[in-house]
Design a protein around this motif. Sequence first.
Motif, PDB file in Angstrom:
ATOM      1  N   GLU A   1      58.640  84.305   0.178  1.00 28.56           N
ATOM      2  CA  GLU A   1      59.121  84.728   1.488  1.00 28.56           C
ATOM      3  C   GLU A   1      59.113  86.250   1.606  1.00 28.56           C
ATOM      4  O   GLU A   1      59.178  86.975   0.611  1.00 28.56           O
ATOM      5  CB  GLU A   1      60.549  84.219   1.722  1.00 28.56           C
ATOM      6  N   GLY A   2      59.041  86.719   2.868  1.00 28.19           N
ATOM      7  CA  GLY A   2      59.142  88.153   3.143  1.00 28.19           C
ATOM      8  C   GLY A   2      58.076  88.965   2.435  1.00 28.19           C
ATOM      9  O   GLY A   2      56.892  88.649   2.484  1.00 28.19           O
ATOM     10  N   ASP A   3      58.521  90.049   1.761  1.00 30.31           N
ATOM     11  CA  ASP A   3      57.576  90.913   1.059  1.00 30.31           C
ATOM     12  C   ASP A   3      57.241  90.395  -0.335  1.00 30.31           C
ATOM     13  O   ASP A   3      56.554  91.057  -1.110  1.00 30.31           O
ATOM     14  CB  ASP A   3      58.134  92.343   0.969  1.00 30.31           C
ATOM     15  N   LYS A   4      57.714  89.186  -0.654  1.00 29.67           N
ATOM     16  CA  LYS A   4      57.442  88.604  -1.960  1.00 29.67           C
ATOM     17  C   LYS A   4      56.485  87.412  -1.864  1.00 29.67           C
ATOM     18  O   LYS A   4      56.485  86.538  -2.715  1.00 29.67           O
ATOM     19  CB  LYS A   4      58.750  88.158  -2.624  1.00 29.67           C
ATOM     20  N   ILE A   5      55.687  87.397  -0.809  1.00 28.22           N
ATOM     21  CA  ILE A   5      54.725  86.313  -0.643  1.00 28.22           C
ATOM     22  C   ILE A   5      53.562  86.482  -1.624  1.00 28.22           C
ATOM     23  O   ILE A   5      52.962  87.544  -1.713  1.00 28.22           O
ATOM     24  CB  ILE A   5      54.184  86.269   0.809  1.00 28.22           C
ATOM     25  N   GLN A   6      53.282  85.438  -2.348  1.00 28.50           N
ATOM     26  CA  GLN A   6      52.162  85.416  -3.291  1.00 28.50           C
ATOM     27  C   GLN A   6      51.019  84.641  -2.663  1.00 28.50           C
ATOM     28  O   GLN A   6      51.194  83.512  -2.216  1.00 28.50           O
ATOM     29  CB  GLN A   6      52.584  84.738  -4.596  1.00 28.50           C
TER      30      GLN A   6
END
Length: 233
Positions: free
Chosen positions: A209-214
């Motif tokens: 989610e958010g800026d941690k999308i892989q």
Amino acid sequence: MKTTLLSLFFLLTLSHTKIFAQTEFTAQQIIEKSIEATGGKQYLQSIKTLYSDMTTEMEGRKVNWVTKEMLPNKGSFMIIYQGRTVFKNIYDGEKGYEVSAGTKKLSDQAEFSDKKFRRNIFNELDYIDPSLYTLTLEGTEKVDKEDSYKVKAACINGTVRMLYYSTKTFFQLREDKSTTEKGGFSSTYFSDYKKFGKLTCYSQMSFGEGDKIQKAKMVELLVNEKISEDDFL
């Protein structure tokens, strides 16, 4: 006036019939249509091994995720950086292991608890097995602006998956998984479906989610190639 009312009634009836026709599928039928869209039940059952190579970025470095699967439930996952395997885990059909610096050691088996309840490489074939899963149609929902059927698949081991299939193509668009495995909850998105020989599969996936999308992109997908029993020793 009477003609207008009759016309309006007729149009509303047609509209209602169309909506009903779009949602009259059962959860089982939706899964079966997804199987058909990706290659058909007979073909998917003929696949004994599946090799996938996906490219992604981890901590600013370009790496490859290589997954090998063999019927009924053997699997391995490797992270490869500049041609070198920096992480590897293996499930030999009964137990899970981690390989580090050439040394193989037993892993936390909670990380592989779902593996014991797999009988097929393709999850959809397991979903339609009533001895493994109970299916419920939960309605429809948007996934990235695309209409999808929402199907709940509850495994006998306690894992619950919310599965989202396109109402147009029946390709899977998303999975929300509440698992008995270590890690708890996860959401994964699937997109850009392509033909790989006779198999139709997503070529891009993302989770987080958010800026941690892989995000990961398929480089190679091979059916019944490049895998042997030695890969799971």
